[in-house]
Write a protein that holds these residues in place. Structure first.
Motif, short mmCIF file in Angstrom:
data_model
loop_
_atom_site.label_atom_id
_atom_site.label_comp_id
_atom_site.label_asym_id
_atom_site.label_seq_id
_atom_site.Cartn_x
_atom_site.Cartn_y
_atom_site.Cartn_z
N GLY A 134 0.81 -1.21 0.00
CA GLY A 134 0.00 0.00 0.00
C GLY A 134 0.85 1.26 0.00
N TRP A 135 1.95 1.25 0.77
CA TRP A 135 2.83 2.41 0.80
C TRP A 135 3.49 2.64 -0.56
CZ3 TRP A 135 8.05 2.93 -0.20
CH2 TRP A 135 8.60 4.19 0.10
N TYR A 182 2.31 1.91 -3.50
CA TYR A 182 1.32 2.51 -4.39
C TYR A 182 1.13 3.98 -4.07
CZ TYR A 182 -3.28 3.87 -6.09
OH TYR A 182 -4.32 4.56 -6.67
N TRP A 183 0.96 4.30 -2.78
CA TRP A 183 0.73 5.70 -2.40
C TRP A 183 1.94 6.57 -2.76
CZ3 TRP A 183 3.59 8.60 1.12
CH2 TRP A 183 3.09 9.89 1.35
N PHE A 212 -6.63 0.03 -7.91
CA PHE A 212 -5.69 1.14 -8.03
C PHE A 212 -5.97 1.96 -9.28
CE2 PHE A 212 -2.21 -1.48 -5.67
CZ PHE A 212 -2.85 -1.21 -4.46
#
Length: 305
Positions: free
Chosen positions: A32-33, A35-36, A120
């Motif tokens: 998740g990190w 992607y962010w 996403f």
């Protein structure tokens, strides 16, 4: 004349299941990190796009060999995984373990496709780039999940070797997609983290349901269980992550080019390359260490004259 002293198991396989679950959660959080940080932010998009564009300039002569490898990668991955799974079914009759290995491949690749196409998205941050999401990488997921399936169905004495070879194969696939401009570095890293998450979940189930054969007498009981396999993975993985971090912060301190891919030195390319290598081998080393540490403890028999 020699005699063997009786010995017994000291602990069952996966005696600390929470460690597997926490590690799986850590992989998911890291996904998740990634992607962010590299899709949702302007700075991350610029770095990722710059690395992708610089790959075409920094390594043009390597693209054809890697392209040939990518063309055959799906077949190679399926054959490797199928051969290992068939072996444990036919020779060892470990039907449940084989089913779990197949499930790890299936869930990893399904997760990648769902995340990439349904969950996403890639917002417009003013960076000249492709306007569709490509994270995680499908080719890298396929290669890494095939390697993971082989790793988790191996007996513990073979897992250090399988971890090193699987890590090398996964990294090779990821680097190939990057150098051939199929994917950005973050796409590859995200794919490795997807597979890492499901490998930990599937591996926990395999160890808990296969306690009888998941026994471990320690490193050095044959060349495949030598410490050097995991030590090499740790060395390459952590060393590459350090280099990657230095390169990333160095180029940010120097000041990136005004347009992605126009820098004089391809520092973003080398950042992306070492990031992929670092994550791939560090995950392999960590998995090899965890599965060895959590295998059923069977002391080696002592010999007396």
């Amino acid at each position: 004349m020699t005699s063997q002293r009786p010995y017994r198991t000291t602990a069952r396989a996966a005696r600390s299941p929470h460690v597997f679950l926490l590690a799986a959660v850590a992989c998911a959080v890291a996904l998740g990190w990634t992607y962010w940080a590299f899709v949702r932010t302007t700075t991350g998009q610029f770095a990722d796009e710059s690395a992708w564009q610089e790959a075409g300039v920094a390594a043009p002569d390597t693209q054809l060999p890697f392209l040939r490898f990518l063309d055959t990668l799906p077949v190679i991955s399926v054959v490797l995984a199928a051969a290992a799974i068939l072996y444990v079914v036919v020779r060892r009759q470990r039907y449940l373990a084989a089913s779990i290995a197949v499930a790890v491949i299936g869930t990893s690749n399904l997760t990648t496709q769902v995340l990439k196409n349904l969950v996403f998205d890639r917002p417009d941050r003013g960076i000249a780039t492709l306007d569709f999401n490509s994270l995680p990488s499908g080719h890298t997921t396929l290669a890494a999940s095939a390697a993971a399936a082989v790793f988790i169905i191996m007996p513990p004495r073979w897992r250090p070797f399988a971890a090193a070879m699987g890590g090398a194969y996964s990294v090779l696939a990821g680097v190939a997609t990057f150098i051939n401009l199929w994917h950005r570095p973050a796409d590859v890293v995200a794919a490795l983290l997807v597979v890492g998450t499901w490998t930990l979940v599937g591996g926990l189930i395999i160890m808990r349901t296969g306690d009888g054969w998941n026994n471990w007498q320690g490193f050095g009981r044959g060349w495949a269980s030598a410490r050097g396999w995991l030590a090499g993975c740790w060395l390459v993985g952590l060393g590459s992550l350090v280099v990657s971090g230095v390169l990333y912060f160095a180029v940010q301190a120097i000041g990136p080019a005004p347009v992605p891919g126009t820098a004089t030195l391809p520092l973003f390319f080398w950042w992306g390359l070492t990031w992929i290598v670092g994550v791939g081998f560090t995950l392999s080393a960590a998995a090899g260490w965890l599965f060895s540490a959590q295998a059923r403890r069977t002391p080696a028999p002592e010999r007396r004259p």
